[in-house]
Design an enzyme around this catalytic site. Structure first.
Site, PDB file in Angstrom:
ATOM      1  N   HIS A  13      10.288  28.378   2.549  1.00  0.00           N
ATOM      2  CA  HIS A  13       9.137  28.134   1.918  1.00  0.00           C
ATOM      3  C   HIS A  13       7.777  29.511   2.490  1.00  0.00           C
ATOM      4  O   HIS A  13       8.625  30.294   3.611  1.00  0.00           O
ATOM      5  CB  HIS A  13       8.638  27.432   2.085  1.00  0.00           C
ATOM      6  CG  HIS A  13       8.407  27.184   3.933  1.00  0.00           C
ATOM      7  ND1 HIS A  13       9.299  26.092   4.415  1.00  0.00           N
ATOM      8  CD2 HIS A  13       6.869  27.376   4.908  1.00  0.00           C
ATOM      9  CE1 HIS A  13       8.299  25.845   5.618  1.00  0.00           C
ATOM     10  NE2 HIS A  13       7.452  26.214   5.704  1.00  0.00           N
ATOM     11  N   HIS A  85       3.859  32.692   8.208  1.00  0.00           N
ATOM     12  CA  HIS A  85       5.524  32.497   8.619  1.00  0.00           C
ATOM     13  C   HIS A  85       6.386  32.911   7.542  1.00  0.00           C
ATOM     14  O   HIS A  85       6.053  32.183   6.061  1.00  0.00           O
ATOM     15  CB  HIS A  85       6.363  32.003   9.465  1.00  0.00           C
ATOM     16  CG  HIS A  85       5.137  30.684   9.348  1.00  0.00           C
ATOM     17  ND1 HIS A  85       4.409  29.601   9.594  1.00  0.00           N
ATOM     18  CD2 HIS A  85       6.543  30.221   8.000  1.00  0.00           C
ATOM     19  CE1 HIS A  85       4.552  28.225   8.867  1.00  0.00           C
ATOM     20  NE2 HIS A  85       5.743  28.133   8.559  1.00  0.00           N
ATOM     21  N   GLU A 136      10.456  31.345  10.754  1.00  0.00           N
ATOM     22  CA  GLU A 136      11.290  30.191  11.046  1.00  0.00           C
ATOM     23  C   GLU A 136      12.212  29.803  10.635  1.00  0.00           C
ATOM     24  O   GLU A 136      12.965  30.490   9.838  1.00  0.00           O
ATOM     25  CB  GLU A 136       9.796  28.751  10.397  1.00  0.00           C
ATOM     26  CG  GLU A 136      10.676  27.515  10.985  1.00  0.00           C
ATOM     27  CD  GLU A 136       9.514  26.691  10.250  1.00  0.00           C
ATOM     28  OE1 GLU A 136       8.670  27.697   9.058  1.00  0.00           O
ATOM     29  OE2 GLU A 136       9.202  25.212  10.624  1.00  0.00           O
TER      30      GLU A 136
END
Ligand code: CO
Length: 141
Positions: A13, A85, A136
């Site tokens: 994502h 992010h 991430e």
């Protein structure tokens, strides 16, 4: 084997911090024709989130629940919102972490995985190591 499981996989994502999740959801829905999920409140992560589906990945719109939210400071610097992010999937966080340390990249916090918003272990990497982008890594098995 270990090398393979430490390499990045799918882009899971892209997270975008927004000051108003209803307003943002409406734009993605109406202007972009996106499928947007119902908002979910994640108190342990300090955010309200919606998922914007697209064929190859998803965008998460994040609104802070309060001033202590991890994205509150970001929104003070970026009052209209902005990309917060990107998240890549990895097969094994332990070997990914080992490789990161070997090349001198910094894992944020105490360096140990935490359970992320999707219930899987995650780590975050220092943005200055990656062209100013917060990355991430999420372990997907
Ligand atoms: Co994320």
């Amino acid at each position: 084997m270990e090398e393979f499981y430490s390499n990045i996989g799918r882009l899971n994502h892209i997270a975008i911090a927004v000051p108003n999740i209803t307003k943002a959801s409406n734009m993605w829905q109406k202007a972009l024709g996106a499928n947007v999920s119902k908002p979910q409140t994640l108190p342990e992560h300090g955010v309200k989130v919606v998922f914007v589906e697209s064929p190859n990945t998803k965008v998460e719109l994040l609104e802070p629940l309060n001033k202590n939210s991890p994205i509150s400071k970001f929104l003070i610097k970026n009052p209209n919102g902005g990309m917060h992010h990107i998240c890549y999937e990895v097969g094994d966080l332990k070997s990914a972490s080992k490789k990161l340390k070997e090349v001198g990249a910094t894992i944020l916090g105490d360096g140990n995985p935490k359970i992320g918003a999707h219930g899987n272990p995650v780590i975050f990497l220092k943005p200055s190591d990656f062209s100013g982008t917060l990355i991430e890594l999420e372990e997907i098995r």
